[in-house]
Motif scaffolding. Structure first.
Motif, PDB file in Angstrom:
ATOM      1  N   ALA A   6      -0.561   6.635  -6.696  1.00  0.00           N
ATOM      2  CA  ALA A   6      -1.749   7.495  -6.791  1.00  0.00           C
ATOM      3  C   ALA A   6      -1.380   8.972  -6.868  1.00  0.00           C
ATOM      4  O   ALA A   6      -2.240   9.812  -7.143  1.00  0.00           O
ATOM      5  CB  ALA A   6      -2.664   7.253  -5.598  1.00  0.00           C
ATOM      6  N   LYS A  44      -6.849   8.921  -6.019  1.00  0.00           N
ATOM      7  CA  LYS A  44      -6.375   9.493  -7.285  1.00  0.00           C
ATOM      8  C   LYS A  44      -7.212  10.704  -7.679  1.00  0.00           C
ATOM      9  O   LYS A  44      -6.685  11.705  -8.189  1.00  0.00           O
ATOM     10  CB  LYS A  44      -6.443   8.432  -8.392  1.00  0.00           C
ATOM     11  CG  LYS A  44      -5.441   7.298  -8.246  1.00  0.00           C
ATOM     12  CD  LYS A  44      -5.663   6.240  -9.326  1.00  0.00           C
ATOM     13  CE  LYS A  44      -4.735   5.044  -9.125  1.00  0.00           C
ATOM     14  NZ  LYS A  44      -5.008   3.970 -10.129  1.00  0.00           N
ATOM     15  N   TRP A  54      -8.825   3.415  -3.982  1.00  0.00           N
ATOM     16  CA  TRP A  54      -7.700   3.994  -4.725  1.00  0.00           C
ATOM     17  C   TRP A  54      -8.181   5.026  -5.735  1.00  0.00           C
ATOM     18  O   TRP A  54      -7.497   6.039  -5.962  1.00  0.00           O
ATOM     19  CB  TRP A  54      -6.889   2.900  -5.408  1.00  0.00           C
ATOM     20  CG  TRP A  54      -6.249   1.950  -4.448  1.00  0.00           C
ATOM     21  CD1 TRP A  54      -6.439   0.600  -4.363  1.00  0.00           C
ATOM     22  CD2 TRP A  54      -5.328   2.272  -3.396  1.00  0.00           C
ATOM     23  NE1 TRP A  54      -5.706   0.064  -3.338  1.00  0.00           N
ATOM     24  CE2 TRP A  54      -5.016   1.068  -2.723  1.00  0.00           C
ATOM     25  CE3 TRP A  54      -4.748   3.459  -2.957  1.00  0.00           C
ATOM     26  CZ2 TRP A  54      -4.123   1.024  -1.646  1.00  0.00           C
ATOM     27  CZ3 TRP A  54      -3.869   3.414  -1.877  1.00  0.00           C
ATOM     28  CH2 TRP A  54      -3.578   2.214  -1.243  1.00  0.00           C
ATOM     29  N   LYS A  65       1.216   1.750  -3.594  1.00  0.00           N
ATOM     30  CA  LYS A  65      -0.057   2.185  -4.184  1.00  0.00           C
ATOM     31  C   LYS A  65      -0.325   3.662  -3.914  1.00  0.00           C
ATOM     32  O   LYS A  65      -0.828   4.380  -4.796  1.00  0.00           O
ATOM     33  CB  LYS A  65      -1.207   1.331  -3.633  1.00  0.00           C
ATOM     34  CG  LYS A  65      -1.186  -0.126  -4.051  1.00  0.00           C
ATOM     35  CD  LYS A  65      -1.638  -0.326  -5.483  1.00  0.00           C
ATOM     36  CE  LYS A  65      -3.121  -0.188  -5.644  1.00  0.00           C
ATOM     37  NZ  LYS A  65      -3.586  -0.544  -7.017  1.00  0.00           N
ATOM     38  N   GLN A  66      -0.016   4.112  -2.720  1.00  0.00           N
ATOM     39  CA  GLN A  66      -0.229   5.522  -2.398  1.00  0.00           C
ATOM     40  C   GLN A  66       0.673   6.427  -3.232  1.00  0.00           C
ATOM     41  O   GLN A  66       0.248   7.474  -3.715  1.00  0.00           O
ATOM     42  CB  GLN A  66       0.010   5.771  -0.902  1.00  0.00           C
ATOM     43  CG  GLN A  66      -1.070   5.184  -0.007  1.00  0.00           C
ATOM     44  CD  GLN A  66      -0.670   5.234   1.460  1.00  0.00           C
ATOM     45  OE1 GLN A  66      -0.867   6.251   2.131  1.00  0.00           O
ATOM     46  NE2 GLN A  66      -0.111   4.141   1.975  1.00  0.00           N
ATOM     47  N   ILE A  77       0.811  -1.225   0.000  1.00  0.00           N
ATOM     48  CA  ILE A  77       0.000   0.000   0.000  1.00  0.00           C
ATOM     49  C   ILE A  77       0.842   1.271   0.000  1.00  0.00           C
ATOM     50  O   ILE A  77       0.369   2.318  -0.456  1.00  0.00           O
ATOM     51  CB  ILE A  77      -1.009   0.023   1.170  1.00  0.00           C
ATOM     52  CG1 ILE A  77      -0.295  -0.004   2.521  1.00  0.00           C
ATOM     53  CG2 ILE A  77      -2.044  -1.079   1.021  1.00  0.00           C
ATOM     54  CD1 ILE A  77      -1.179   0.439   3.669  1.00  0.00           C
ATOM     55  N   GLU A 121     -11.661  -1.980  -2.446  1.00  0.00           N
ATOM     56  CA  GLU A 121     -10.319  -1.400  -2.442  1.00  0.00           C
ATOM     57  C   GLU A 121     -10.056  -0.617  -3.724  1.00  0.00           C
ATOM     58  O   GLU A 121      -9.412   0.436  -3.699  1.00  0.00           O
ATOM     59  CB  GLU A 121      -9.266  -2.495  -2.257  1.00  0.00           C
ATOM     60  CG  GLU A 121      -7.874  -1.929  -2.016  1.00  0.00           C
ATOM     61  CD  GLU A 121      -6.849  -2.982  -1.665  1.00  0.00           C
ATOM     62  OE1 GLU A 121      -5.663  -2.740  -1.941  1.00  0.00           O
ATOM     63  OE2 GLU A 121      -7.217  -4.030  -1.104  1.00  0.00           O
ATOM     64  N   GLU A 122     -10.572  -1.097  -4.835  1.00  0.00           N
ATOM     65  CA  GLU A 122     -10.405  -0.363  -6.096  1.00  0.00           C
ATOM     66  C   GLU A 122     -11.055   1.015  -6.003  1.00  0.00           C
ATOM     67  O   GLU A 122     -10.488   2.021  -6.468  1.00  0.00           O
ATOM     68  CB  GLU A 122     -11.027  -1.156  -7.252  1.00  0.00           C
ATOM     69  CG  GLU A 122     -10.865  -0.470  -8.601  1.00  0.00           C
ATOM     70  CD  GLU A 122     -11.493  -1.268  -9.738  1.00  0.00           C
ATOM     71  OE1 GLU A 122     -11.522  -0.744 -10.865  1.00  0.00           O
ATOM     72  OE2 GLU A 122     -11.953  -2.403  -9.488  1.00  0.00           O
TER      73      GLU A 122
END
Length: 369
Positions: A60, A357, A353, A56-57, A53, A349-350
């Motif tokens: 984003a 974004k 995110w 992922k952050q 994650i 979860e999608e």
């Protein structure tokens, strides 16, 4: 790209902290509770998912990252029960939210309160910061010291005088902040349901001769006392939350009752404020925020549902808020975390995110990169 705190904190695109727990972590926590895996094996799963994650952050577009609170069960209780003089326990009932009651767990005062040098959150941050590796700013979130003033936590046999209770809490948190700073924390967030509750007209505050106004004054003294010796290069924000449990909420009310005291005088670098629905009231209380003072992080994007808001509507709300506080003093975030408890909110979860974004995109369109 390495992000530094030469950029003002909080960031134009920010987020409150907690993220939805992935199924692998949910299962590992269940296995650990049932005794089929060890604490070390659980930690391995937590670390693997934290690494994911963090990436992922950054992907984003966020300049700050959190550990998603993946090593916690609750946003507040895991931290508080590790302070000396407090313990976790199972009460007769959970917290009462709108149309639902939470899982039963709480903290209570069992002795004189002080900071524990063995507090696990310090070690956890050091490991988290190593994972981030300077690619973004590692943000640490903890419950506000004012959380300990909820009715039912203080043992009046131990602390007959609430001022003595407050002084020990202030000292414990000052030592906590020093320990975090020495561990490398430079962006710290204090999460505070209690203060937001003080602004709810439906909640009663009249205990032992203390009125709502006295509790508001005490809350200000506690926060400012904790921050009195804060290092200049440590940035501290506060998040005022009206409750966040499986997409439900605890209470309503604008910030008007607390704004003249807390929004005007709290010595923090930013306020994360919930503004995702009508329960939060209008932007009028923002008039108390000092000009060139704390940044105001508008939580106008909800974390309670997965549907993406209309971009122009969000921009219009930001412009509306700028009538009360300068646009250059405003930032954008979700109104709360996505999983204040291990249960998580009701979205995928999608969708989580996509929300983050979305916030980055809007911030760049308004303030630039």
């Amino acid at each position: 790209m390495t992000t530094t705190l030469t950029t003002a904190v909080p960031f134009r695109a920010d987020h409150v902290g907690s993220l939805l727990r992935p199924e692998s972590l949910v299962q590992a926590r269940k296995d650990y509770k049932e005794g089929t895996i060890s604490a070390e094996q659980l930690r391995e799963v937590e670390t693997k998912e934290i690494k994911r994650i963090v990436d992922k952050q950054i992907d984003a577009g966020l300049e700050l990252v959190t550990d998603g609170e993946f090593r916690r069960t609750w946003w507040h209780l895991d931290f508080l029960e590790e302070l000396n003089g407090l313990e976790g326990y199972v009460p007769e009932s959970g917290y009462q939210f709108h149309n639902k009651e939470t899982e039963r767990y709480g903290v209570r005062n069992t002795g004189k309160i002080s900071f524990s040098p063995e507090h696990s959150f310090i070690k956890d941050f050091i490991e988290f910061n190593e994972i981030v590796g300077g690619r973004a700013v590692a943000k640490q979130t903890i419950p506000s010291p004012n959380q300990l003033f909820h009715i039912g936590i203080r043992d009046e046999d131990i602390y007959p005088d609430i001022e003595d209770y407050a002084n020990d809490i202030i000292q414990a948190y000052k030592e906590t902040i020093k320990a975090f700073y020495n561990a490398g924390v430079r962006y710290l967030q204090l999460d505070d349901v209690y203060i937001a509750g003080l602004s709810s007209p439906d909640r009663k505050f009249d205990e032992n001769g203390f009125t709502r106004e006295k509790y508001i004054d005490l809350a200000l003294r506690v926060i400012n006392g904790v921050l009195e010796d804060k290092p200049e290069d440590l940035f501290v924000t506060t998040h005022l939350c009206r409750g966040n449990y499986r997409s439900s909420w605890m209470f309503s009310g604008s910030y008007e009752l607390i704004a003249p005291t807390l929004l005007a005088k709290e010595k923090v670098d930013g306020f994360f404020l919930e503004y995702d629905d009508e329960r939060s009231g209008d932007f009028n209380p923002l008039r108390y925020i000092p000009k060139d003072g704390p940044r105001v992080v508008l939580g106008v994007v909800t974390s309670k549902s997965g549907e993406l808001e209309d971009k122009e509507a969000i921009k219009a709300r930001i412009q509306e808020a700028s009538k009360y506080v300068p646009l250059e003093q405003i930032c954008l975030s979700p109104q709360c975390g996505f999983a204040s408890t291990h249960h998580g909110n009701e979205l995928t979860e999608e969708q989580q995110w996509e929300k983050l974004k979305f916030i980055v995109e809007i911030a760049e369109e308004i303030w630039g990169k």
